[in-house]
Design an enzyme around this catalytic site. Structure first.
Site, mmCIF file in Angstrom:
data_model
loop_
_atom_site.group_PDB
_atom_site.id
_atom_site.type_symbol
_atom_site.label_atom_id
_atom_site.label_comp_id
_atom_site.label_asym_id
_atom_site.label_seq_id
_atom_site.Cartn_x
_atom_site.Cartn_y
_atom_site.Cartn_z
ATOM 1 N N HIS A 7 0.823 -1.206 0.000
ATOM 2 C CA HIS A 7 0.000 0.000 0.000
ATOM 3 C C HIS A 7 0.858 1.257 0.000
ATOM 4 O O HIS A 7 2.044 1.203 0.319
ATOM 5 C CB HIS A 7 -0.970 0.050 1.194
ATOM 6 C CG HIS A 7 -0.314 0.038 2.544
ATOM 7 N ND1 HIS A 7 -0.029 -1.107 3.223
ATOM 8 C CD2 HIS A 7 0.104 1.049 3.349
ATOM 9 C CE1 HIS A 7 0.533 -0.815 4.395
ATOM 10 N NE2 HIS A 7 0.628 0.498 4.492
ATOM 11 N N HIS A 79 3.980 7.053 3.710
ATOM 12 C CA HIS A 79 4.921 5.941 3.532
ATOM 13 C C HIS A 79 4.470 4.992 2.433
ATOM 14 O O HIS A 79 3.328 5.023 1.991
ATOM 15 C CB HIS A 79 5.141 5.169 4.845
ATOM 16 C CG HIS A 79 3.930 4.469 5.389
ATOM 17 N ND1 HIS A 79 3.080 5.021 6.317
ATOM 18 C CD2 HIS A 79 3.424 3.234 5.142
ATOM 19 C CE1 HIS A 79 2.122 4.153 6.620
ATOM 20 N NE2 HIS A 79 2.303 3.061 5.915
ATOM 21 N N GLU A 130 7.716 1.024 4.960
ATOM 22 C CA GLU A 130 7.190 -0.011 5.846
ATOM 23 C C GLU A 130 7.397 -1.354 5.160
ATOM 24 O O GLU A 130 7.191 -1.463 3.945
ATOM 25 C CB GLU A 130 5.673 0.238 6.064
ATOM 26 C CG GLU A 130 5.007 -0.800 6.958
ATOM 27 C CD GLU A 130 3.511 -0.529 7.152
ATOM 28 O OE1 GLU A 130 2.902 0.220 6.368
ATOM 29 O OE2 GLU A 130 2.946 -1.079 8.126
HETATM 30 CO CO CO Z 1 1.200 1.306 6.304
#
Ligand code: CO
Length: 134
Positions: A7, A79, A130
């Protein structure tokens, strides 16, 4: 080592307005808001055919993204999340290469119920990264 883009997370100043914009203007499939107090955020997931967008809004006084919103009042990209097969192996490889893992370096359970780690944005060209064990 990194796999799919899981994502892209975007901090937004108004979660309902952002969700509505993704739903009606962009024509995307949008989830109901999900409060994650342990992460200090409320999220809405936008499902795309090949990935997801995570809309983030601060939750609580201690939220780590409150400051981000202060600095970026109209919102902004927060992020990127890449999938990895083995998060501990990925961490050890990154640390050996000199990358900084945020926090105590131990994976936490992320928004999708899977172990995640964050990498210092200065080590990845100004982008918070991440890693999520797929
Ligand atoms: Co995230």
């Amino acid at each position: 080592m990194i796999g799919r883009l899981n994502h892209v997370a975007i901090v937004v100043p108004d979660l309902a307005a952002a969700a509505e914009s993704y739903r009606s203007t962009l024509g995307a499939k949008v989830s109901a808001p999900l409060a994650l107090p342990e992460h200090g955020v409320t999220t809405v997931f936008v499902e795309l055919p090949n990935s997801k967008i995570e809309l983030l809004f601060p939750l609580g006084e201690e939220s780590s993204i409150a400051k981000f919103l202060e600095n970026n009042p109209s919102g902004g990209m927060h992020h990127l999340c890449y999938e990895v097969e083995d998060i501990l192996a990925a961490r050890d490889r990154l640390k050996a290469a000199g990358a900084r893992v945020l926090g105590d370096g131990e994976p936490r359970i992320g928004a999708h119920g899977k172990p995640v780690l964050f990498l210092h944005p200065k080590d990845f060209f100004g982008t918070l990264v991440e890693l999520e064990q797929a």
